[in-house]
Every structure is written in C-alpha cells, then in structure tokens.
Design an enzyme around this catalytic site. Structure first.
Site, short mmCIF file in Angstrom:
data_model
loop_
_atom_site.label_atom_id
_atom_site.label_comp_id
_atom_site.label_asym_id
_atom_site.label_seq_id
_atom_site.Cartn_x
_atom_site.Cartn_y
_atom_site.Cartn_z
N HIS A 42 0.77 -1.22 0.04
CA HIS A 42 0.05 -0.02 0.09
C HIS A 42 0.91 1.17 -0.13
O HIS A 42 1.91 1.49 0.70
CB HIS A 42 -1.01 -0.06 1.28
CG HIS A 42 -2.05 1.26 1.21
ND1 HIS A 42 -1.71 2.38 1.56
CD2 HIS A 42 -3.11 1.08 0.81
CE1 HIS A 42 -2.72 3.19 1.47
NE2 HIS A 42 -3.86 2.24 1.06
N GLU B 195 -4.15 2.43 -6.96
CA GLU B 195 -4.30 3.23 -6.15
C GLU B 195 -3.61 4.71 -6.28
O GLU B 195 -2.36 4.62 -5.67
CB GLU B 195 -4.37 2.81 -4.44
CG GLU B 195 -5.25 1.78 -4.30
CD GLU B 195 -5.51 1.63 -2.80
OE1 GLU B 195 -6.87 1.61 -2.48
OE2 GLU B 195 -4.57 1.99 -1.79
P1 PGA Z 1 -9.43 5.92 0.88
O1 PGA Z 1 -8.19 4.86 1.04
O2 PGA Z 1 -10.74 5.29 0.64
O3 PGA Z 1 -9.58 6.53 2.20
O4 PGA Z 1 -9.05 7.08 -0.11
C1 PGA Z 1 -8.19 3.94 0.22
C2 PGA Z 1 -7.04 2.96 0.55
O5 PGA Z 1 -5.93 3.67 0.60
O6 PGA Z 1 -7.01 1.74 0.38
#
Ligand code: PGA
Length: 219
Positions: free
Chosen positions: A93, A142
């Site tokens: 992540h 992401e």
């Molecule tokens: P968020 O985070 O939905 O708060 O933007 C998603 C993630 O970091 O997995």
C-alpha cells in the site's frame, strides 16, 4: 466483484467488532460478490470468531504481513501465523511505501511469503509502470492523489489503467480501483469493463455507508 475494506489504523478491537456486527447480518450471501474486511492485527483473532459465530459472508484480510518467515524478527507478523486468521493481505500500500520505506523488493518478498502460506496477495500500485510480482492475479490501482483526499481518479482513467495492468500482468488479473471511493461514486467505477471491484478506506468506516456500497455492488 471484490469489495475490500481497508480499516487502516482507524478502528480498535471493539470498534472493529461493532462494525462486523453492524454490517454482518445485512450482507448478501453471494457467489459473485467477495466482501473482504482488513482490520488491524490486534483485531484479527476476535474478528474471525465474530464472523464464524454470525456466519457472515466476510473474508478476513490483513493490511500487511512480514517479509520474513517465523524466527528472530522482533515485532514482525509472519504470514504463517496470520494464515490462521486471514485469506488475503493488502501488500505494498502507498502508505507503507511512503511511511515505512517499503520497496518493490520488500513487497516481492511479502508476496512470496503470502503465496507460501496460501494467502492471496492484493498488491497495490500507484501507476501501471510499478512492478507487479509474478503470479499476482489481484492488483489494486491506487493513485496517491486520490487516497484519503476526497478526490478520486475518473472512472474512465481508472479503467484505462486497469486495462494497462491487465495487459502487463495477464488478462486473468483482476484489478481493483482504490482512492476516495464512497457510496456515491462506487457505481461509476464498478460499471467499467476492466475494473473488478474497489478497495475502500474512509468511505467504508461507517457501517451504514458501507452497506449502501454493498447494495450497489451486489448486482
Ligand atoms: P480511501 O483509502 O478510500 O480513504 O481513499 C483507500 C486506500 O488507501 O486503500
């Protein structure tokens, strides 16, 4: 279709159990919708019990695991131990890469620990150019600008990037979109041809809002 919830370091044990008990009874038992909850390490054991007792259709996951096997690695959580509780682990992540110095090499070691212990690695990438360890068939796109900001990527761009990831990692790779997904925008992402679900943080912390997302995904 995947709906993966990343609690981050937001809920303690009691709050995690309250969330499970609030959403569990309303979740559909569906073969096509896979609902995954990834609480903190300290909540995994009790969360697993709560899911079993309630017979809730929730797959348990972790937000990380050690790149090392069991042994003299103080403070680490080996995949072998976690495999008692979890079926999936979020790996690489961006918050781990930024705050904890995780490199592609470390992520690759974590992925192999996951595979060795029958845990599905969900590898997060910020761009399609980032390295995806071989055999990873579940990837989350992401973009950093969208994580926790309230400013998601456009569904169109996310779809194009999901296709790029599939072209690189294999057509059988499932790609999730993550970054400021909520019950108002999730439909636009999951309707896209190349997006196989979402990884949600903030937007899923409230049980009521999470259930709205489940309803939208359960089609
Ligand atoms: P968020 O985070 O939905 O708060 O933007 C998603 C993630 O970091 O997995």
């Amino acid at each position: 279709m995947w709906l993966v919830v990343n609690f981050k370091a937001n809920k303690n044990l009691k709050e995690t159990l309250d969330w499970i008990d609030a959403v569990g009874p309303s979740l559909p038992k569906s073969d096509s919708l896979k609902i995954v909850a990834c609480p903190s390490f300290t909540a995994l054991s009790e969360a697993k019990k709560a899911i079993l007792v309630g017979n809730y259709p929730i797959i348990l996951g972790s937000q990380d695991l050690s790149s090392f096997p069991p042994g003299a690695y103080t403070g680490e959580e080996p995949a072998k131990f976690l495999s008692e509780f979890i079926e999936l682990s979020i790996l690489g992540h961006s918050e781990r890469r930024t705050n904890f110095g995780e490199t592609d090499k470390i992520v690759a070691k974590k992925v192999s620990q996951a595979f060795e212990n029958s845990i599905i690695p969900l590898v997060c990438v910020e761009t399609p150019q980032m390295s995806i360890p071989s055999n990873c068939k579940l990837v989350a796109y992401e973009p950093v600008f969208a994580i926790g900001t309230g400013s998601p990527d456009t569904p169109e761009n996310a779809d194009n990037i999901a296709l790029e990831i599939k072209n690189k990692a294999g057509a059988d790779t499932e790609v999730l979109y993550g970054g400021s997904v909520n019950h108002e925008n999730i439909k636009a992402f999951i309707q896209r041809e190349n997006i196989n679900g979402c990884l949600v943080g903030t937007g899923a912390l409230d049980p009521g809002e999470f259930l709205k997302m489940v309803e939208i995904c359960n089609i």
